[in-house]
Design a protein around this motif. Structure first.
Motif, PDB file in Angstrom:
ATOM      1  N   SER A 145       0.714  12.200  -5.331  1.00 56.17           N
ATOM      2  CA  SER A 145       0.686  11.727  -3.953  1.00 56.17           C
ATOM      3  C   SER A 145       1.185  12.797  -2.995  1.00 56.17           C
ATOM      4  O   SER A 145       2.129  13.534  -3.296  1.00 56.17           O
ATOM      5  CB  SER A 145       1.564  10.482  -3.814  1.00 56.17           C
ATOM      6  OG  SER A 145       1.597  10.056  -2.476  1.00 56.17           O
TER       7      SER A 145
ATOM      8  N   THR B 279       0.836  -1.200   0.000  1.00 54.75           N
ATOM      9  CA  THR B 279       0.000   0.000   0.000  1.00 54.75           C
ATOM     10  C   THR B 279       0.875   1.256   0.000  1.00 54.75           C
ATOM     11  O   THR B 279       0.594   2.218  -0.720  1.00 54.75           O
ATOM     12  CB  THR B 279      -0.942   0.002   1.214  1.00 54.75           C
ATOM     13  OG1 THR B 279      -1.751  -1.175   1.158  1.00 54.75           O
ATOM     14  CG2 THR B 279      -1.814   1.234   1.234  1.00 54.75           C
ATOM     15  N   LEU B 280       1.928   1.249   0.797  1.00 52.09           N
ATOM     16  CA  LEU B 280       2.837   2.405   0.825  1.00 52.09           C
ATOM     17  C   LEU B 280       3.556   2.567  -0.512  1.00 52.09           C
ATOM     18  O   LEU B 280       3.750   3.690  -0.985  1.00 52.09           O
ATOM     19  CB  LEU B 280       3.846   2.253   1.966  1.00 52.09           C
ATOM     20  CG  LEU B 280       3.264   2.326   3.376  1.00 52.09           C
ATOM     21  CD1 LEU B 280       4.346   2.024   4.410  1.00 52.09           C
ATOM     22  CD2 LEU B 280       2.639   3.681   3.643  1.00 52.09           C
TER      23      LEU B 280
ATOM     24  N   GLU C 192       2.360   1.712  -3.402  1.00 44.47           N
ATOM     25  CA  GLU C 192       1.354   2.278  -4.312  1.00 44.47           C
ATOM     26  C   GLU C 192       1.228   3.784  -4.085  1.00 44.47           C
ATOM     27  O   GLU C 192       1.085   4.550  -5.037  1.00 44.47           O
ATOM     28  CB  GLU C 192       0.002   1.612  -4.091  1.00 44.47           C
ATOM     29  CG  GLU C 192      -0.089   0.200  -4.615  1.00 44.47           C
ATOM     30  CD  GLU C 192      -1.399  -0.480  -4.244  1.00 44.47           C
ATOM     31  OE1 GLU C 192      -2.343   0.215  -3.810  1.00 44.47           O
ATOM     32  OE2 GLU C 192      -1.474  -1.713  -4.398  1.00 44.47           O
ATOM     33  N   GLU C 193       1.302   4.179  -2.833  1.00 38.38           N
ATOM     34  CA  GLU C 193       1.168   5.601  -2.493  1.00 38.38           C
ATOM     35  C   GLU C 193       2.297   6.430  -3.118  1.00 38.38           C
ATOM     36  O   GLU C 193       2.063   7.517  -3.631  1.00 38.38           O
ATOM     37  CB  GLU C 193       1.144   5.767  -0.972  1.00 38.38           C
ATOM     38  CG  GLU C 193       0.682   7.097  -0.495  1.00 38.38           C
ATOM     39  CD  GLU C 193      -0.748   7.435  -0.860  1.00 38.38           C
ATOM     40  OE1 GLU C 193      -0.991   8.630  -1.170  1.00 38.38           O
ATOM     41  OE2 GLU C 193      -1.619   6.553  -0.861  1.00 38.38           O
TER      42      GLU C 193
ATOM     43  N   ILE D  96      -4.538  11.962   7.038  1.00 31.85           N
ATOM     44  CA  ILE D  96      -5.426  10.994   6.394  1.00 31.85           C
ATOM     45  C   ILE D  96      -6.475  10.491   7.378  1.00 31.85           C
ATOM     46  O   ILE D  96      -7.598  10.199   6.990  1.00 31.85           O
ATOM     47  CB  ILE D  96      -4.672   9.821   5.710  1.00 31.85           C
ATOM     48  CG1 ILE D  96      -3.873   8.994   6.693  1.00 31.85           C
ATOM     49  CG2 ILE D  96      -3.815  10.305   4.573  1.00 31.85           C
ATOM     50  CD1 ILE D  96      -3.304   7.717   6.099  1.00 31.85           C
TER      51      ILE D  96
ATOM     52  N   LYS E  78       1.838   6.996  -6.986  1.00 33.49           N
ATOM     53  CA  LYS E  78       0.776   7.877  -7.478  1.00 33.49           C
ATOM     54  C   LYS E  78       1.365   9.155  -8.049  1.00 33.49           C
ATOM     55  O   LYS E  78       2.360   9.675  -7.528  1.00 33.49           O
ATOM     56  CB  LYS E  78      -0.188   8.248  -6.352  1.00 33.49           C
ATOM     57  CG  LYS E  78      -1.070   7.129  -5.906  1.00 33.49           C
ATOM     58  CD  LYS E  78      -1.999   7.625  -4.808  1.00 33.49           C
ATOM     59  CE  LYS E  78      -2.894   6.535  -4.295  1.00 33.49           C
ATOM     60  NZ  LYS E  78      -3.726   7.017  -3.173  1.00 33.49           N
TER      61      LYS E  78
ATOM     62  N   PHE F  87       2.210  11.799  -0.051  1.00 33.36           N
ATOM     63  CA  PHE F  87       3.035  11.011   0.857  1.00 33.36           C
ATOM     64  C   PHE F  87       4.425  11.635   0.934  1.00 33.36           C
ATOM     65  O   PHE F  87       5.045  11.917  -0.102  1.00 33.36           O
ATOM     66  CB  PHE F  87       3.110   9.559   0.358  1.00 33.36           C
ATOM     67  CG  PHE F  87       3.771   8.633   1.326  1.00 33.36           C
ATOM     68  CD1 PHE F  87       3.110   8.225   2.465  1.00 33.36           C
ATOM     69  CD2 PHE F  87       5.056   8.169   1.096  1.00 33.36           C
ATOM     70  CE1 PHE F  87       3.715   7.360   3.373  1.00 33.36           C
ATOM     71  CE2 PHE F  87       5.666   7.307   1.997  1.00 33.36           C
ATOM     72  CZ  PHE F  87       4.998   6.908   3.128  1.00 33.36           C
TER      73      PHE F  87
ATOM     74  N   TRP G 132       1.290  13.187   8.051  1.00 33.02           N
ATOM     75  CA  TRP G 132       0.508  12.584   6.977  1.00 33.02           C
ATOM     76  C   TRP G 132      -0.498  11.595   7.546  1.00 33.02           C
ATOM     77  O   TRP G 132      -1.662  11.569   7.143  1.00 33.02           O
ATOM     78  CB  TRP G 132       1.461  11.897   5.999  1.00 33.02           C
ATOM     79  CG  TRP G 132       0.804  11.218   4.850  1.00 33.02           C
ATOM     80  CD1 TRP G 132       0.334  11.796   3.708  1.00 33.02           C
ATOM     81  CD2 TRP G 132       0.545   9.811   4.719  1.00 33.02           C
ATOM     82  NE1 TRP G 132      -0.199  10.832   2.882  1.00 33.02           N
ATOM     83  CE2 TRP G 132      -0.086   9.609   3.472  1.00 33.02           C
ATOM     84  CE3 TRP G 132       0.792   8.714   5.533  1.00 33.02           C
ATOM     85  CZ2 TRP G 132      -0.475   8.346   3.034  1.00 33.02           C
ATOM     86  CZ3 TRP G 132       0.411   7.464   5.092  1.00 33.02           C
ATOM     87  CH2 TRP G 132      -0.216   7.295   3.859  1.00 33.02           C
TER      88      TRP G 132
END
Length: 86
Positions: A52, A42-43, A45-46, A77, A49, A54, A73
């Motif tokens: 992002s 998941t990180l 993928e972040e 979220i 992006k 992130f 962050w």
């Protein structure tokens, strides 16, 4: 008995990693995953992006995350998700 000692050693190493991560200015993605409970995929993928938010940067191929910005962050979220649930 030997298995129990191995399990204890694994737990001690985990705790040591967590304590050492507290003194750092940056985290690796693996540390971010461990600290937050967010999956490593998941990180990843972040950071992939296009837009992002992130807080990561790269040094060569290594991805690093600013510690303070990472915690901010996470708070952001969480706030956004709380607002969406209302």
């Amino acid at each position: 008995m030997e298995e129990l000692l191995k399990e204890i050693l694994v737990e001690l190493r985990k705790n040591s990693e967590k304590e050492n991560a507290g003194d750092k200015l940056t985290y690796t993605l693996k540390e971010c995953s461990y600290i937050s409970g967010i999956g490593l995929n998941t990180l990843q993928e972040e950071i992939s992006k296009q837009n992002s938010d992130f807080p990561f940067f790269k040094i060569g191929k290594k991805v690093m995350v600013d510690k303070k910005l990472f915690h901010q962050w996470l708070e952001n979220i969480s706030m956004v998700h709380q607002e969406l649930r209302k």
